[in-house]
Design an enzyme around this catalytic site. Sequence first.
Site, mmCIF file in Angstrom:
data_model
loop_
_atom_site.group_PDB
_atom_site.id
_atom_site.type_symbol
_atom_site.label_atom_id
_atom_site.label_comp_id
_atom_site.label_asym_id
_atom_site.label_seq_id
_atom_site.Cartn_x
_atom_site.Cartn_y
_atom_site.Cartn_z
ATOM 1 N N GLU A 90 81.439 42.037 113.131
ATOM 2 C CA GLU A 90 82.578 41.156 113.421
ATOM 3 C C GLU A 90 83.034 40.376 112.194
ATOM 4 O O GLU A 90 84.231 40.161 112.003
ATOM 5 C CB GLU A 90 82.203 40.178 114.541
ATOM 6 C CG GLU A 90 83.386 39.361 115.027
ATOM 7 C CD GLU A 90 83.030 38.508 116.245
ATOM 8 O OE1 GLU A 90 83.960 37.947 116.842
ATOM 9 O OE2 GLU A 90 81.841 38.397 116.581
ATOM 10 N N ASP A 91 82.092 39.951 111.363
ATOM 11 C CA ASP A 91 82.426 39.012 110.286
ATOM 12 C C ASP A 91 82.461 39.623 108.885
ATOM 13 O O ASP A 91 82.747 38.925 107.920
ATOM 14 C CB ASP A 91 81.402 37.856 110.283
ATOM 15 C CG ASP A 91 81.475 37.039 111.567
ATOM 16 O OD1 ASP A 91 82.517 37.105 112.238
ATOM 17 O OD2 ASP A 91 80.488 36.349 111.891
#
Length: 722
Positions: A90-91
């Site tokens: 996600e990051d």
Amino acid sequence: MTAAGTPVAIDPVALPPYVLALKDQLGYLPAPQLERVLRAFQVGAQAHEGQTRKSGEPYITHPVAVAGILAELGMDAETIIAAILHDTLEDTALSRSALAGEFGETVAELVDGVTKLDKMRFGSRQEADAESFRKMLLAMARDLRVILIKLADRLHNMRTLGAKDAPSRRRIARETLEIYAPIAQRLGMNKIKAELQDLGFRALHPDRYRVISERIRAALGNRREAMGRIETALSQRLNAEHLPARVVGRIKSPWSIYSKMHSEHKSFTQLMDVYGFRVVVESAMNCYMALGVVHGLYKPVDRRFKDFIAIPKANGYQSLHTVLLGPFGAPIEVQIRTAEMDSVAERGVAAHWAYKTDSGPANSAQARAREWLSTLADNQINTASSAEFIENVKIDLFPDEVYLFTPRGDILSLPRNATALDFAYAVHTDVGDHAVAARVDKKLLPLRTRLESGQLVEIITAPSAVPNPAWLESVVTGKARTAIRQYLKHLQHEDAVDFGHRMLDRALDARGSSLDAIPSEVLDRFLHEARLKRLEELLAEIALGNRMPDVVARHLLALRDGQSDDIAPGTSPVHEKIRITGAERGVLSFANCCHPLPGDAIIGYLSPGKGIVVHREECPNVVELRKSPERCVAIEWDHDVQGDYRAELRIEVINRPGVLATIAAAIAAADSNIDNVEYAERDLAAATLLFAIEVKNRKHLADVIRRVRRTGVVSGVYRYPL
């Protein structure tokens, strides 16, 4: 990156202290697996390079700390690796395919599962994002390790919550107390649950937490000597009986004190005036021997003994619980268990995970968690709405259990206040659907009977018995509620199709046609234009008031005859009314403004989504309803009508003692039930009462009125409204 499984040389000197600490924690893993974990750190550190937390620390410290929490639980290498990399998809720029290529498909699936959970935001249990929560529970059903990583992630976030602003702290704390701590409890992970609760309590109510914590410290300081004497006495007596045991004093947490003060309306002093101890012995047999020893030392309190070894809790927890009358006049709560049971009590499904084989789960907590999640997965298939699914899950997440026996000696655990009907559905859906009564400890009782722990329950069934809407008020378990609703929806659909067919036929008959006279290609064309898949859907839509039968009939005839559907409505007289029995489930409802009864002249009004609302023809509201003639349906009662119907009586009485009982007795003598009574007017000499009663028809109501008039205490009895 290297191919999966290729050894990578790791320089220990280059590792930061927090990774070296994790390496020490993972001493239980074989060297090749430990190398893979360190490689995961390198990949994660590179992916998160330049990212920092709110506290200013490098971001990679967070996933390593999460891995450390899981290492304390003894989790397997794949879980530890997934924890270190759980925020990368996600990051960071790291792709799922790269992750799978380096560490295998299982790790990629775990990281992917946790990533989806991270996107969820909960305001409270009531405001939870139901669909996301549903996905989370189903992800748990596929692989329990997903939620274990998420719980460890949440625990570390709670430990470092101070860096967040006040509104975020409160939101995350509430979410923790209402969603994640109960899940940890349901999975038997009491140690993590307790820490999540206390950290959440401290963040949500800092002043209350501080006051209770200070009072706990003060109370413990005053009673340390007393606890020491009791602990010594227990240890010495167990040693004298040659029972090796570890005795540990238990201290209540601030959250448990606060929640019990709140729910049980007890004072702090009442809750703290209890000494708690845990006795850990070598075997289950020694547990029962130790119980006899402590009962010989201090007198047991009657009815305060619970055997969770023979009958484990739903989350796999096992222990003997007893309460003794101590030397200082205060109760002593003692838990007796083996080291294995103690591990499962603290870690739940995570206990001994590293040693779990593919042949099956290693402990009862894992087995029971998988069984619970499997049931959830089955139930959600039959639950159309996510909100309804969550409503059922909440019942399972906050259980206060009763333990019941089947005639074969099997044990079922159900939430407190569960009824015999819940028990029937817990045995099997078919047993529940055809249940008629229960034999509880050999005594015949109705299905709505609430059950208590230890009872032997046998369900009596009949092939003709079927669920009815009233059953929903008699059950508390999600499984029973889902099964009953599913059955009722099926019946409602059948009734709606039948009633819609009659309504459409009537509308076509008014124009000199019938449904059989409409060619199939015309029907198919109409259904396609209306975006309906089958004729049954159209008929159900008509019965539920979502489509007007006259409009549908006009449109069908226009399509058949090749005309525009804005032709004038048919003027053919309608000779036949639609007959109703009152049992058309989900299609008919009876207006509260006039309470129609069998025998009354009635009219139907099509209300969108509700179906036909039945009114008496003399109801004052009918004048307004007739202004929409396309929604009015000509109906009448069938000759054979069954069931009870609500009616209201306005009774004017002489105000004197016993008058209410006299009238109630007269109503009961006429074989009518009283639903509700209220005073409309009242003074010293007279009063006006409104009785809501159940009757079978207009004639039955007339009989009730006659009996009430004969009591001699009334000056007037009227059907209400007139």
